[in-house]
Design an enzyme around this catalytic site. Structure first.
Site, PDB file in Angstrom:
ATOM      1  N   SER A 157       0.859  -1.205  -0.105  1.00  0.00           N
ATOM      2  CA  SER A 157      -0.011  -0.097  -0.054  1.00  0.00           C
ATOM      3  C   SER A 157       0.862   1.133   0.027  1.00  0.00           C
ATOM      4  O   SER A 157       1.883   1.217   0.514  1.00  0.00           O
ATOM      5  CB  SER A 157      -0.896   0.074   1.283  1.00  0.00           C
ATOM      6  OG  SER A 157      -1.522   1.285   1.459  1.00  0.00           O
ATOM      7  N   TYR A 170      -1.624   0.283   9.951  1.00  0.00           N
ATOM      8  CA  TYR A 170      -1.890  -0.447   8.654  1.00  0.00           C
ATOM      9  C   TYR A 170      -0.600  -0.047   7.810  1.00  0.00           C
ATOM     10  O   TYR A 170      -0.251  -1.037   7.131  1.00  0.00           O
ATOM     11  CB  TYR A 170      -2.990  -0.157   8.152  1.00  0.00           C
ATOM     12  CG  TYR A 170      -3.146  -0.683   6.753  1.00  0.00           C
ATOM     13  CD1 TYR A 170      -3.682  -1.912   6.725  1.00  0.00           C
ATOM     14  CD2 TYR A 170      -3.103   0.147   5.730  1.00  0.00           C
ATOM     15  CE1 TYR A 170      -4.066  -2.353   5.368  1.00  0.00           C
ATOM     16  CE2 TYR A 170      -3.700  -0.212   4.092  1.00  0.00           C
ATOM     17  CZ  TYR A 170      -3.945  -1.754   4.209  1.00  0.00           C
ATOM     18  OH  TYR A 170      -4.109  -2.172   2.814  1.00  0.00           O
TER      19      TYR A 170
END
Length: 266
Positions: A157, A170
């Site tokens: 990501s 995250y």
């Protein structure tokens, strides 16, 4: 990309994965399902895993008969992983492509207040889980993953590249996935190539909280002036997993519509 445009594009695809078997984790919907559809459209037999049997069954029903297999279970469960690899070995006798797509983010807010048990769970699923899938694919004696010049593509990501308030932990886990990708590529070359794709916001249920009710505003900071789609990420994964990328390993391909370069974040 509209569904019709996606179908039209798939109808014109080559068969870069003809005769190959691909495993995609977290594939009952969203990015994982998009990747599975793209690889199958290019000739692969696909094996889909996900946590919920009903959702997984609905996903597999979207594929032509005999081209997709569903195996439900939790990604961080060693017994589930063993079942998946043993089933692939029994039914197909080989594995060529492994796409580690499973990722969780059960918390939102500042790092200073994050529940540490939640943080441990994120690391266990997103990082340790990714490593475990690769380890077991490589070590399984009946899959021939190394002999088949196996390819691993993990989903990272852009939150792992720049601080992204609210989803910072995250992002930390995805930064670890990106570094894991590079480390595994060095260790497993030349037999196995390992790469990753790092998306920005992709229009899936997983990312709804990041754009719901404000999609135009969020997309306005992207040079591409739109958010990503599962098909966008599927195309990047298919490239990295194909013979077109035979000299590409240890790379993290940023698929973000240009937002990071423009100074944005996830």
């Amino acid at each position: 990309m509209t569904e019709q445009a996606s179908r039209d594009a798939q109808n014109h695809l080559g068969k870069r994965f003809s005769g190959q078997v691909a495993l995609i984790t977290g594939a009952s919907r969203g990015i994982g399902l998009g990747i599975a559809k793209r690889l199958q459209a290019e000739g692969a037999t696909v094996v889909l895993t996900a946590r919920k049997p009903e959702a997984l069954a609905e996903a597999v029903a979207q594929f032509p008969d005999g081209t997709a297999l569903a195996i439900a279970g939790k990604s961080d469960n060693p017994e589930h992983r063993a079942e998946v690899f043993d089933t692939i070995a029994e039914k197909f006798g080989r594995l060529d492509v492994l796409v580690t797509n499973v990722g969780i983010n059960p918390v939102y807010g500042p790092l200073i207040d994050i529940d540490l048990d939640a943080a441990r769970k994120i690391l266990d699923v997103n990082v340790i889980g990714t490593l475990a899938w690769v380890q077991e694919a490589v070590h399984h004696e009946k899959l021939g993953f190394r002999e088949n010049k196996g390819r691993v593509v993990s989903i990272s990501s852009v939150a792992g590249q720049v601080p992204s308030p609210g989803i910072s932990f995250y992002g930390i886990s995805k930064a670890a996935v990106s570094h894991l990708t590079k480390s595994l590529a060095v260790e497993l070359g030349p037999d196995i190539r390992v790469n990753a794709v790092a998306p920005a916001v992709v229009k899936t249920n997983f990312a709804t909280a990041l754009y719901e009710g404000k999609e135009e505003e969020v997309a306005s900071v992207y040079p591409a002036k739109r958010l990503g789609t599962p098909e966008d990420i599927a195309g990047a994964v298919a490239y990295l997993a194909s013979s077109d990328a035979d000299w590409i390993t240890a790379q993290v391909l940023t698929a973000d519509g240009g937002v990071i370069t423009a100074g944005g974040n996830a």
